[in-house]
Design a protein around this motif. Structure first.
Motif, PDB file in Angstrom:
ATOM      1  N   GLY A 154      -3.864  -2.721 -10.967  1.00  0.00           N
ATOM      2  CA  GLY A 154      -3.677  -2.261  -9.595  1.00  0.00           C
ATOM      3  C   GLY A 154      -4.931  -1.609  -9.053  1.00  0.00           C
ATOM      4  O   GLY A 154      -5.922  -1.427  -9.781  1.00  0.00           O
ATOM      5  N   TYR A 155      -4.896  -1.278  -7.796  1.00  0.00           N
ATOM      6  CA  TYR A 155      -6.019  -0.629  -7.117  1.00  0.00           C
ATOM      7  C   TYR A 155      -5.668   0.843  -6.926  1.00  0.00           C
ATOM      8  O   TYR A 155      -4.912   1.198  -6.027  1.00  0.00           O
ATOM      9  N   LEU A 156      -6.184   1.664  -7.821  1.00  0.00           N
ATOM     10  CA  LEU A 156      -5.911   3.094  -7.774  1.00  0.00           C
ATOM     11  C   LEU A 156      -6.886   3.771  -6.819  1.00  0.00           C
ATOM     12  O   LEU A 156      -8.103   3.646  -6.961  1.00  0.00           O
ATOM     13  N   VAL A 157      -6.333   4.477  -5.856  1.00  0.00           N
ATOM     14  CA  VAL A 157      -7.137   5.097  -4.798  1.00  0.00           C
ATOM     15  C   VAL A 157      -7.494   6.525  -5.206  1.00  0.00           C
ATOM     16  O   VAL A 157      -6.595   7.333  -5.486  1.00  0.00           O
ATOM     17  N   GLY A 195       4.361  -9.359  -9.028  1.00  0.00           N
ATOM     18  CA  GLY A 195       3.010  -9.903  -8.976  1.00  0.00           C
ATOM     19  C   GLY A 195       2.311  -9.660  -7.652  1.00  0.00           C
ATOM     20  O   GLY A 195       1.290 -10.294  -7.358  1.00  0.00           O
ATOM     21  N   VAL A 196       2.830  -8.738  -6.839  1.00  0.00           N
ATOM     22  CA  VAL A 196       2.200  -8.393  -5.558  1.00  0.00           C
ATOM     23  C   VAL A 196       1.148  -7.315  -5.816  1.00  0.00           C
ATOM     24  O   VAL A 196       1.444  -6.297  -6.444  1.00  0.00           O
ATOM     25  N   PRO A 197      -0.097  -7.509  -5.366  1.00  0.00           N
ATOM     26  CA  PRO A 197      -1.122  -6.474  -5.560  1.00  0.00           C
ATOM     27  C   PRO A 197      -0.701  -5.153  -4.928  1.00  0.00           C
ATOM     28  O   PRO A 197      -0.056  -5.123  -3.877  1.00  0.00           O
ATOM     29  N   VAL A 198      -1.065  -4.049  -5.583  1.00  0.00           N
ATOM     30  CA  VAL A 198      -0.694  -2.714  -5.116  1.00  0.00           C
ATOM     31  C   VAL A 198      -1.943  -1.854  -4.965  1.00  0.00           C
ATOM     32  O   VAL A 198      -2.792  -1.806  -5.857  1.00  0.00           O
ATOM     33  N   VAL A 199      -2.031  -1.188  -3.815  1.00  0.00           N
ATOM     34  CA  VAL A 199      -3.066  -0.180  -3.569  1.00  0.00           C
ATOM     35  C   VAL A 199      -2.332   1.155  -3.443  1.00  0.00           C
ATOM     36  O   VAL A 199      -1.560   1.342  -2.517  1.00  0.00           O
ATOM     37  N   ALA A 200      -2.558   2.064  -4.400  1.00  0.00           N
ATOM     38  CA  ALA A 200      -1.771   3.301  -4.422  1.00  0.00           C
ATOM     39  C   ALA A 200      -2.602   4.485  -4.897  1.00  0.00           C
ATOM     40  O   ALA A 200      -3.576   4.329  -5.638  1.00  0.00           O
ATOM     41  N   THR A 201      -2.186   5.647  -4.486  1.00  0.00           N
ATOM     42  CA  THR A 201      -2.857   6.899  -4.825  1.00  0.00           C
ATOM     43  C   THR A 201      -2.875   7.119  -6.340  1.00  0.00           C
ATOM     44  O   THR A 201      -1.861   6.933  -7.013  1.00  0.00           O
ATOM     45  N   SER A 223      -0.007  11.598  -9.870  1.00  0.00           N
ATOM     46  CA  SER A 223       1.410  11.815 -10.156  1.00  0.00           C
ATOM     47  C   SER A 223       1.977  10.658 -10.984  1.00  0.00           C
ATOM     48  O   SER A 223       1.257  10.034 -11.765  1.00  0.00           O
ATOM     49  N   ALA A 224       3.273  10.365 -10.833  1.00  0.00           N
ATOM     50  CA  ALA A 224       3.961   9.528 -11.811  1.00  0.00           C
ATOM     51  C   ALA A 224       3.482   8.084 -11.853  1.00  0.00           C
ATOM     52  O   ALA A 224       3.452   7.474 -12.922  1.00  0.00           O
ATOM     53  N   ASN A 225       3.113   7.504 -10.713  1.00  0.00           N
ATOM     54  CA  ASN A 225       2.705   6.099 -10.748  1.00  0.00           C
ATOM     55  C   ASN A 225       1.440   5.879 -11.563  1.00  0.00           C
ATOM     56  O   ASN A 225       1.183   4.784 -12.072  1.00  0.00           O
ATOM     57  N   ALA A 226       0.626   6.932 -11.728  1.00  0.00           N
ATOM     58  CA  ALA A 226      -0.589   6.819 -12.539  1.00  0.00           C
ATOM     59  C   ALA A 226      -0.261   6.659 -14.022  1.00  0.00           C
ATOM     60  O   ALA A 226      -1.147   6.333 -14.814  1.00  0.00           O
ATOM     61  N   GLU A 227       1.011   6.856 -14.392  1.00  0.00           N
ATOM     62  CA  GLU A 227       1.419   6.654 -15.784  1.00  0.00           C
ATOM     63  C   GLU A 227       1.557   5.173 -16.130  1.00  0.00           C
ATOM     64  O   GLU A 227       1.447   4.799 -17.302  1.00  0.00           O
ATOM     65  N   PHE A 228       1.841   4.330 -15.139  1.00  0.00           N
ATOM     66  CA  PHE A 228       1.975   2.899 -15.424  1.00  0.00           C
ATOM     67  C   PHE A 228       0.983   2.031 -14.652  1.00  0.00           C
ATOM     68  O   PHE A 228       0.824   0.857 -14.966  1.00  0.00           O
ATOM     69  N   MET A 229       0.315   2.585 -13.645  1.00  0.00           N
ATOM     70  CA  MET A 229      -0.734   1.856 -12.940  1.00  0.00           C
ATOM     71  C   MET A 229      -2.080   2.133 -13.590  1.00  0.00           C
ATOM     72  O   MET A 229      -2.423   3.281 -13.861  1.00  0.00           O
ATOM     73  N   VAL A 268       0.845  -1.194   0.000  1.00  0.00           N
ATOM     74  CA  VAL A 268       0.000   0.000   0.000  1.00  0.00           C
ATOM     75  C   VAL A 268       0.883   1.248   0.000  1.00  0.00           C
ATOM     76  O   VAL A 268       1.850   1.338   0.756  1.00  0.00           O
ATOM     77  N   SER A 269       0.551   2.180  -0.892  1.00  0.00           N
ATOM     78  CA  SER A 269       1.306   3.430  -1.001  1.00  0.00           C
ATOM     79  C   SER A 269       0.308   4.574  -1.161  1.00  0.00           C
ATOM     80  O   SER A 269      -0.079   4.920  -2.277  1.00  0.00           O
ATOM     81  N   LEU A 270      -0.091   5.126  -0.025  1.00  0.00           N
ATOM     82  CA  LEU A 270      -1.029   6.252  -0.065  1.00  0.00           C
ATOM     83  C   LEU A 270      -0.247   7.564  -0.051  1.00  0.00           C
ATOM     84  O   LEU A 270      -0.488   8.463   0.753  1.00  0.00           O
TER      85      LEU A 270
END
Length: 379
Positions: free
Chosen positions: A322-325, A302-308, A311-317, A283-285
């Motif tokens: 993934g679980y975009l918050v 292959g680990v599930p990710v819950v992230a905001t 910014s930059a992670n939204a370019e590849f998530m 989890v990365s909030l």
């Protein structure tokens, strides 16, 4: 003249001296010099520092070494007195004795002049200089434009950073997305980190040098508290670099000790990957990311990710991987951190309720798998 003004004048004079001396190592932009394909490349960075910018230096060295001959590693960790892991590379202590080449300095604007003077103690007349910069706000960092004349080119890890650094007087900016390195045949056991095989493991990582306000481990704690009761078999693991115990009560916000494990020791890249492999979810909030290395590493494993979702992670998530918050933008508040003083800047405030729902969904899926294993007699 009072003592404050005297000190300020001395500081300004010292700063002018540093930049005057850097005329010796100024990049030869105006000369239009392009090194030959066989000319050496030197990656200079924080190879023995367990930080994100240290990891980018290591990744760039590995990537370039696969693509071309004559790639060397120059360790800048001793220069900044930031040696907390052992380097796995053969370092050079001076540039190859040739007339031309390229040096890639993975060091942000404030430290670039100091790094250049270390790499080029006798001056640079022909080597091309590329600066690799990371930044986490959508506004230009204060003072970094003074380093523009020192570089031929600037590399950044994402479009988000490129847009923040774009100015009319900037050198060419190139987006170089990091190539995630997962060591071959790496294995991990939870017992190495004191974790139980029978628990649902939620992991969050943060570094106070990168600002706990930005990394927001308190947000991960809040989402965990909302997602799980004390009867649930869930443990929150907080890997906190440069952790100050005085911040513990603020970050944990009353979370019972038995439900959380805090890890504070520095981890090598391999050890960090092994820790992420222990997770059922990362989890990365965060409130802003210049790239999001741990997010990308978890996804590669292959680990599930819950992230905001900002910014930059939204370019590849994406919702498919993934679980975009969801979040809303708020003024930047970082009174004691590196992002203080940006009054007109904004960053994200993630929705901890939505994050908790994602964690709960993953937990229920984990429970179903555990029940299936028990029914089939799988240990």
């Amino acid at each position: 003249m009072n003592i404050f003004l005297k000190l300020r004048r001395l500081a300004l004079n010292a700063r002018k001296w540093v930049f005057r001396e850097l005329d010796l190592v100024r990049a030869p932009q105006a000369l239009g010099i392009a090194p030959s394909p066989q000319a050496p490349w030197v990656v200079a960075g924080l190879f023995e520092t367990s930080s994100g910018i240290g990891e980018i230096a290591r990744l760039e060295f590995l990537r370039l070494s696969k693509q071309r001959p004559n790639v060397f590693a120059y360790n800048l960790s001793p220069l900044l007195k930031q040696q907390d892991i052992k380097g796995d590379f053969d370092f050079i202590d001076k540039l190859p004795d040739v007339d031309e080449g390229t040096v890639l300095i993975v060091m942000n604007g404030p430290n670039l002049p100091k790094a250049l003077m270390d790499v080029f103690p006798k001056g640079n007349k022909h080597w091309r200089v590329i600066a690799h910069w990371s930044w986490e706000l959508s506004v230009f960092p204060k003072g970094w434009q003074k380093c523009f004349p020192l570089t031929d080119e600037i590399w950044v890890p994402s479009r988000f950073v490129a847009e923040a650094l774009q100015r009319h007087d900037a050198p060419p900016i190139h987006v170089q997305i990091p190539e995630i390195d997962i060591p071959i045949e790496i294995a991990s056991r939870r017992s190495v980190f004191g974790l139980s095989d029978s628990k649902f493991i939620v992991i969050a990582l943060a570094d106070s040098f990168s600002s706990f306000n930005r990394k927001n481990p308190a947000g991960a704690v809040e989402a965990f508290k909302k997602a799980f009761s004390e009867s649930d078999k869930a443990t929150l693991v907080l890997k906190l670099r440069n952790y100050d115990v005085r911040l513990g009560s603020v970050i944990l916000m009353g979370l019972p000790v038995k439900r959380v494990k805090i890890l504070t020791s520095s981890l090598s890249h391999r050890e960090k990957i092994q820790l992420i492999m222990c997770a059922d979810v990362l989890v990365s909030l965060h409130r802003a990311e210049g790239f999001g290395l741990t997010i990308a590493e978890a996804m590669a494993l292959g680990v599930p990710v819950v992230a905001t979702d900002w910014s930059a992670n939204a370019e590849f998530m994406k919702p498919e991987n993934g679980y975009l918050v969801p979040c809303h933008l708020v003024p930047v508040r970082d009174p004691k951190g590196p992002y203080r003083g940006y009054k007109n800047a904004v960053w994200a405030e993630p929705d901890t309720e939505a994050a908790a729902l994602a964690l709960r969904k993953l937990y229920e899926e984990w429970q179903q798998r555990q029940q299936s294993k028990n029914m089939n007699g799988v240990s």
